[in-house]
Design a protein around this motif. Structure first.
Motif, short mmCIF file in Angstrom:
data_model
loop_
_atom_site.label_atom_id
_atom_site.label_comp_id
_atom_site.label_asym_id
_atom_site.label_seq_id
_atom_site.Cartn_x
_atom_site.Cartn_y
_atom_site.Cartn_z
N SER A 147 0.82 -1.22 0.00
CA SER A 147 0.00 0.00 0.00
C SER A 147 0.85 1.27 0.00
O SER A 147 0.49 2.28 0.60
CB SER A 147 -0.95 0.01 1.20
N ARG A 148 1.97 1.24 -0.70
CA ARG A 148 2.78 2.46 -0.81
C ARG A 148 2.11 3.47 -1.74
O ARG A 148 2.27 4.68 -1.58
CB ARG A 148 4.19 2.12 -1.32
N ASP A 149 1.40 2.97 -2.71
CA ASP A 149 0.66 3.83 -3.63
C ASP A 149 -0.74 3.29 -3.78
O ASP A 149 -0.95 2.07 -3.88
CB ASP A 149 1.31 3.85 -5.02
N ALA A 150 -1.71 4.19 -3.82
CA ALA A 150 -3.10 3.81 -4.09
C ALA A 150 -3.66 4.81 -5.09
O ALA A 150 -3.49 6.03 -4.92
CB ALA A 150 -3.92 3.79 -2.81
N LEU A 151 -4.30 4.31 -6.14
CA LEU A 151 -4.72 5.18 -7.22
C LEU A 151 -6.11 4.85 -7.71
O LEU A 151 -6.59 3.72 -7.58
CB LEU A 151 -3.75 5.05 -8.42
N PHE A 152 -6.75 5.86 -8.30
CA PHE A 152 -7.94 5.62 -9.11
C PHE A 152 -7.86 6.55 -10.31
O PHE A 152 -7.64 7.75 -10.16
CB PHE A 152 -9.24 5.87 -8.35
N ALA A 153 -8.04 5.99 -11.49
CA ALA A 153 -8.09 6.76 -12.73
C ALA A 153 -9.39 6.42 -13.44
O ALA A 153 -9.79 5.25 -13.49
CB ALA A 153 -6.89 6.44 -13.63
N GLY A 154 -10.05 7.44 -13.97
CA GLY A 154 -11.31 7.17 -14.65
C GLY A 154 -11.81 8.36 -15.44
O GLY A 154 -11.16 9.42 -15.51
N TYR A 155 -13.01 8.22 -16.00
CA TYR A 155 -13.52 9.25 -16.90
C TYR A 155 -15.03 9.11 -17.07
O TYR A 155 -15.62 8.06 -16.80
CB TYR A 155 -12.85 9.14 -18.27
N SER A 156 -15.63 10.21 -17.51
CA SER A 156 -17.01 10.22 -17.97
C SER A 156 -16.97 10.54 -19.47
O SER A 156 -15.89 10.51 -20.07
CB SER A 156 -17.81 11.30 -17.22
N ALA A 157 -18.10 10.87 -20.04
CA ALA A 157 -18.10 11.28 -21.44
C ALA A 157 -17.47 12.67 -21.62
O ALA A 157 -17.14 13.05 -22.74
CB ALA A 157 -19.53 11.29 -21.98
N GLU A 158 -17.29 13.40 -20.50
CA GLU A 158 -16.82 14.78 -20.58
C GLU A 158 -15.42 15.00 -20.02
O GLU A 158 -14.66 15.81 -20.54
CB GLU A 158 -17.80 15.69 -19.82
N LEU A 159 -15.08 14.29 -18.94
CA LEU A 159 -13.85 14.59 -18.21
C LEU A 159 -13.10 13.32 -17.85
O LEU A 159 -13.70 12.27 -17.64
CB LEU A 159 -14.17 15.36 -16.92
#
Length: 219
Positions: A172-184
């Motif tokens: 757990s040195r790094d925790a991430l979330f990457a994502g998108y909608s139709a706009e951003l």
């Protein structure tokens, strides 16, 4: 090599040379579809698919998406173990958001004086297609399931359909979330500046919650 979301692989202990990838909860589900493996962040299946595709092919795709960095053809690249900036991570997910067009982020669109004289304006450009539209749509469908029924459920944005992926590095040195909608599109990283381990923080927890809060305001 073409994979379909409903193709099946077996979630089970895997040995790739001296490397033995494990799932976060140290358990195995047996036969699963690739979509299910992505939804539930099954590292063993990701490692298997990575070996079928080949590390060099993965690196070529990363570069085609416009992501910078010195990537090495190690098996663990399939799990995202090599360094990448948060800027580039968001940029990569932008390819899925745009249906396969390369996304070139920027910080400044225009500079003008108080009298309205334009000193700089970012030039218009035609984005390059770097990924097939049908494949980008399939990825979006799978990443949507991550949020609706997988490890990214805390990333829900009210009244918007969003897609994304959680990520948690060793200890757990790094925790991430990457994502998108139709706009951003956007990405969130949580960690300690001195690279010490956090207390069981995962990408589906604090980062996904922060991402949801930010995107709710932004939308």
């Amino acid at each position: 090599m073409l994979f379909r979301s409903y193709d099946t692989r077996r979630d089970q202990p895997v040995n790739i040379g001296d490397w033995r990838p494990e799932n976060y909860n140290r358990s195995y589900k047996g036969p699963v579809t690739i979509a299910e493996a992505l939804k539930d962040s099954l590292n063993t299946v990701a490692a298997q698919v990575g070996q079928e595709v080949g590390e060099e092919a993965i690196i070529r795709l990363i570069k085609r998406f416009g992501i910078s960095g010195d990537f090495k053809p190690y098996p663990a690249i399939a799990l995202g173990t090599q360094e990448m900036t948060l800027w580039d991570l968001a940029r990569g997910y932008g390819v899925f958001m745009t249906g396969g067009m390369r996304l070139d982020p920027y910080l400044i669109e225009k500079v003008e004086t108080s009298r309205g004289e334009v000193l700089y304006k970012r030039p218009e450009y035609d984005p390059e297609r770097v990924y097939e539209q049908a494949l980008a749509q399939t990825m979006t469908a799978m990443l949507y399931q991550v949020v609706t029924d997988g490890t990214g459920r805390r990333a829900v944005v009210k009244d918007w359909q969003v897609a994304g992926k959680t990520g948690t590095s060793q200890d757990s040195r790094d925790a991430l979330f990457a994502g998108y909608s139709a706009e951003l599109v956007g990405a969130v990283w949580v960690g300690n500046d001195d690279d010490t381990a956090m207390s069981r923080v995962t990408g589906g927890g604090l980062p996904a919650g922060i991402w949801s809060d930010i995107m709710t305001i932004a939308h």
